[in-house]
Design a protein around this motif. Structure first.
Motif, PDB file in Angstrom:
ATOM      1  N   SER A 110      -8.016  -0.624   1.249  1.00  0.00           N
ATOM      2  CA  SER A 110      -7.872   0.738   0.728  1.00  0.00           C
ATOM      3  C   SER A 110      -7.714   1.731   1.872  1.00  0.00           C
ATOM      4  O   SER A 110      -6.885   2.642   1.820  1.00  0.00           O
ATOM      5  N   ASN A 138      -4.250   1.273   3.313  1.00  0.00           N
ATOM      6  CA  ASN A 138      -3.249   1.885   2.425  1.00  0.00           C
ATOM      7  C   ASN A 138      -3.206   3.395   2.610  1.00  0.00           C
ATOM      8  O   ASN A 138      -2.129   3.988   2.667  1.00  0.00           O
ATOM      9  N   LEU A 185      -7.345   3.947  -3.927  1.00  0.00           N
ATOM     10  CA  LEU A 185      -6.119   3.153  -3.888  1.00  0.00           C
ATOM     11  C   LEU A 185      -6.541   1.730  -4.212  1.00  0.00           C
ATOM     12  O   LEU A 185      -6.981   0.985  -3.342  1.00  0.00           O
ATOM     13  N   GLY A 195      -6.499  -2.178  -5.672  1.00  0.00           N
ATOM     14  CA  GLY A 195      -5.706  -3.387  -5.817  1.00  0.00           C
ATOM     15  C   GLY A 195      -6.618  -4.526  -6.238  1.00  0.00           C
ATOM     16  O   GLY A 195      -7.805  -4.541  -5.929  1.00  0.00           O
ATOM     17  N   SER A 225       0.336  -6.802  -1.755  1.00  0.00           N
ATOM     18  CA  SER A 225       0.968  -5.486  -1.694  1.00  0.00           C
ATOM     19  C   SER A 225       2.179  -5.553  -0.776  1.00  0.00           C
ATOM     20  O   SER A 225       2.183  -6.291   0.204  1.00  0.00           O
ATOM     21  N   ILE A 266       4.680   2.267  -0.584  1.00  0.00           N
ATOM     22  CA  ILE A 266       4.011   1.074  -1.103  1.00  0.00           C
ATOM     23  C   ILE A 266       4.768   0.685  -2.366  1.00  0.00           C
ATOM     24  O   ILE A 266       4.712   1.371  -3.373  1.00  0.00           O
ATOM     25  N   MET A 288       1.255  -2.767  -5.232  1.00  0.00           N
ATOM     26  CA  MET A 288      -0.121  -2.732  -4.737  1.00  0.00           C
ATOM     27  C   MET A 288      -0.963  -3.677  -5.588  1.00  0.00           C
ATOM     28  O   MET A 288      -1.071  -3.516  -6.797  1.00  0.00           O
TER      29      MET A 288
END
Length: 79
Positions: A30, A33, A49, A51, A57, A69, A72
């Motif tokens: 995170s 990202n 963020l 996933g 990702s 991105i 994800m």
């Protein structure tokens, strides 16, 4: 910890390889990202963020330097 993550991020960004695979736990991903998108990592206190564990990702940088991105935490490979 922030300094270590920043050093790691900068090493990745200054790497000569076109494709890089990063494997990590969710919280650090995170942070990565957020940094990829140019966000201050403190923003993760206000947003997330997210996933899925085991997800993949896809991050790309356009020829103009815009970071994107594309996927994800994609789990479609399991099907």
């Amino acid at each position: 910890m922030k300094q270590i993550i920043t050093i790691f991020f900068n090493e990745i960004m200054n790497n000569e390889h076109e494709n890089i695979i990063i494997v990590s736990h969710g919280d650090l991903l995170s942070v990565f990202n957020a940094m990829w998108l140019g966000m201050d990592i403190e923003m993760l206190n206000k947003c997330d963020l997210f996933g899925f564990a085991g997800g993949v990702s896809f991050m790309n940088e356009t020829v103009n330097g815009k970071r994107v991105i594309r996927r994800m935490g994609d789990m479609s490979f399991i099907r």
